[in-house]
Design an enzyme around this catalytic site. Structure first.
Site, PDB file in Angstrom:
ATOM      1  N   SER A 221       0.862  -1.180   0.000  1.00  0.00           N
ATOM      2  CA  SER A 221       0.000   0.000   0.000  1.00  0.00           C
ATOM      3  C   SER A 221       0.895   1.225   0.000  1.00  0.00           C
ATOM      4  O   SER A 221       1.671   1.426   0.942  1.00  0.00           O
ATOM      5  CB  SER A 221      -0.921   0.015   1.222  1.00  0.00           C
ATOM      6  OG  SER A 221      -1.619   1.242   1.307  1.00  0.00           O
ATOM      7  N   ARG A 222       0.822   2.022  -1.052  1.00  0.00           N
ATOM      8  CA  ARG A 222       1.712   3.183  -1.155  1.00  0.00           C
ATOM      9  C   ARG A 222       1.254   4.333  -0.265  1.00  0.00           C
ATOM     10  O   ARG A 222       1.951   5.329  -0.145  1.00  0.00           O
ATOM     11  CB  ARG A 222       1.807   3.626  -2.620  1.00  0.00           C
ATOM     12  CG  ARG A 222       2.414   2.542  -3.503  1.00  0.00           C
ATOM     13  CD  ARG A 222       2.679   3.000  -4.925  1.00  0.00           C
ATOM     14  NE  ARG A 222       3.213   1.887  -5.702  1.00  0.00           N
ATOM     15  CZ  ARG A 222       2.496   1.099  -6.495  1.00  0.00           C
ATOM     16  NH1 ARG A 222       1.200   1.337  -6.615  1.00  0.00           N
ATOM     17  NH2 ARG A 222       3.057   0.116  -7.164  1.00  0.00           N
ATOM     18  N   ILE A 223       0.075   4.200   0.327  1.00  0.00           N
ATOM     19  CA  ILE A 223      -0.360   5.183   1.325  1.00  0.00           C
ATOM     20  C   ILE A 223       0.220   4.823   2.683  1.00  0.00           C
ATOM     21  O   ILE A 223       0.699   5.664   3.433  1.00  0.00           O
ATOM     22  CB  ILE A 223      -1.903   5.238   1.384  1.00  0.00           C
ATOM     23  CG1 ILE A 223      -2.471   5.602   0.002  1.00  0.00           C
ATOM     24  CG2 ILE A 223      -2.355   6.248   2.433  1.00  0.00           C
ATOM     25  CD1 ILE A 223      -2.009   6.938  -0.535  1.00  0.00           C
TER      26      ILE A 223
END
Length: 498
Positions: free
Chosen positions: A368-370
């Site tokens: 998850s790049r968040i």
């Protein structure tokens, strides 16, 4: 009082006089074309020199179409509605309109097709607002950072692959290993979370569609969900429009300042429908016979999912597109396109599925790049090193297969990793609350899951679940309050470290 003097007829006469006063006697030109050929859900048309892309067409028999291809000699149109009387030679007229959909709260709990027609046997909802299906994504200045969590209720996701409201997270894996089940669990977990959901079914069999809708109704999810359906038997044009229709429904709520979630199940079928339309309309094929703009097709759809700035209402639209792989090949054309567009992916592995680890999420290929920016501070603190420790455990476990002798510290890491793997297993249709997520993470990090066997791990998880039902505790309680709560709820705890 005479007939013409009634109030109703007086207003009609006033309207007629106004129309007569405005009427101008002049030459009027009307543009129309003729159908050259029709079949496979498309129509070739001659004439209509003023036609524009994505403009609606009206056929003299009552059929409707959408301009999809502009050529020098003829037009190609997708048939949205077709009667048996449509044939070569039929007249076609421009409408000057783009395809739009009625939107609003009346769609909550309904099942509709991509054109907004009800499929659940109920009357059409009374809606006054319309939105176009294909519109530009929100500009950069209207967007905000993704910082608020979207809880999925799935332990391995909320701990190691956290999602935020406004994020685009891809669900990827082979057929039949739980992609739809994972998405349904996320939808079910939005109950009482103030998130409106839209579930888009693209090219699914009718039996699968009915099963999904029945499940949503049985668990009360239709109280906050709209289902958009383009069945396998529908024309490729409706399958192509289905995700844009679902996005339009959710986008209306997003601009009203509300939080929404859209599931596209699945975009592999959508890409194939778009390829079929493009080949039928003689567009040049590219890699794997897909047209050259297939990347733009999905990017303009998914870029509409975002978190809006407070000045623009502060709403959000989270997207969960699903894509299917073959034999686990994530480097195929459509999967790689979608991986590059989205903010991360949840990868489901067939070997994990076969071994009984459910949900079969491969943490080594999921990201998850968040990340922690969308986690609650307490959960973020407890989950800070959990993914790294789990990855190290998987690597160490590989070495043990060769019979290598390990140090005591390494054996301890493997034992704790095995406990964590057992904790992360989860039955479908059983989403967990954020409080439960924090409870098991704190219990694991402080040694309260240091037990001799796997049966005891499951017993302690059950004790946590029962304890939260009987003695709720707030997520924002202090660490000391949580520690005391865990001591009272768990029996036979091990060494408490950290």
């Amino acid at each position: 009082m005479s007939f013409l003097a009634t109030p109703r007829n007086s207003s009609l006469l006033a309207g007629l006089r106004e129309e007569i006063d405005r009427y101008q006697f002049r030459l009027r030109l009307e543009e129309y074309g003729r159908v050259l050929a029709v079949g496979d859900g498309i129509a070739w048309i001659r004439g209509l020199p003023s036609a524009a892309m994505d403009e609606l067409l009206l056929f003299e028999d009552g059929s409707r179409g959408l301009i999809f291809h502009l050529g020098r000699q003829r037009l190609g149109a997708i048939l949205l509605e077709q009667t048996v009387r449509l044939a070569s030679g039929s007249a076609v007229y421009l409408t000057g309109q783009r395809l739009s959909l009625r939107v609003g709260d009346g769609l909550i709990g309904r099942v509709i097709d991509p054109l907004g027609k009800p499929l659940d046997g109920q009357p059409a909802p009374e809606l006054s607002l319309r939105r176009e299906l294909d519109v530009p994504s929100p500009p950069i200045v209207a967007r905000d950072f993704v910082e608020r969590p979207l809880y999925t209720g799935i332990k391995i996701v909320d701990a190691m692959i956290p999602l935020g409201r406004g994020q685009r997270q891809l669900i990827i894996g082979d057929n039949g290993i739980g992609k739809t089940s994972l998405a349904l669990d996320v939808v079910l977990n939005q109950r009482d979370q103030d998130v409106l959901c839209v579930y888009v079914l693209i090219g699914q069999k009718r039996s699968d569609t009915i099963s999904i809708i029945d499940l949503l109704r049985r668990y009360g999810a239709m109280a906050y969900t709209t289902v958009v359906v383009a069945e396998a038997s529908d024309s490729p044009g409706l399958k192509y429009l289905a995700p844009f229709a679902g996005c339009t429904v959710a986008e209306h709520w997003m601009w009203q300042g509300r939080d929404t979630l859209v599931v596209y199940d699945d975009l592999s079928t959508h890409a194939r429908a778009y390829r079929e339309l493009s080949l039928l309309l003689r567009r040049p094929p590219g890699r794997e016979a897909y047209p050259g703009d297939i990347f733009y097709l999905h990017s303009r759809l998914l870029e509409r999912s975002t978190c809006l700035a407070p000045a623009h209402g502060g709403g959000s639209m989270t997207a969960l597109p699903i894509v299917e792989t073959e034999q686990g090949e994530i480097a195929a054309y459509i999967p790689t396109n979608l991986i590059s567009i989205t903010d991360g992916q949840i990868y489901l592995d067939r070997r994990l599925f076969g071994s009984g680890f459910l949900p079969a999420i491969d943490i080594t290929r999921s990201v998850s790049r968040i990340g922690g920016r969308a986690q609650h501070p307490r959960i973020k603190a407890e989950a800070a090193r959990m993914k790294l420790d789990y990855l190290q455990f998987l690597e160490l476990e590989t070495f043990t297969r060769f019979g290598s002798r390990l140090e005591a510290s390494m054996e301890e890491k493997i034992r704790r990793g095995q406990v964590l793997r057992e904790i992360l297993k989860q039955e479908r249709l059983a989403p967990q609350s954020p409080e439960f997520q924090l409870a098991w993470m704190m219990a694991y990090n402080t040694g309260r899951f240091d037990v001799p066997d796997i049966v005891s791990v499951r017993q302690k998880l059950d004790e946590l679940a029962v304890g939260l039902q009987r003695f709720p505790i707030d997520l924002s309680a202090s660490r000391e309050e949580w520690s005391q709560w865990l001591d009272r709820r768990l029996t036979g705890t091990g060494n408490r470290t950290g």
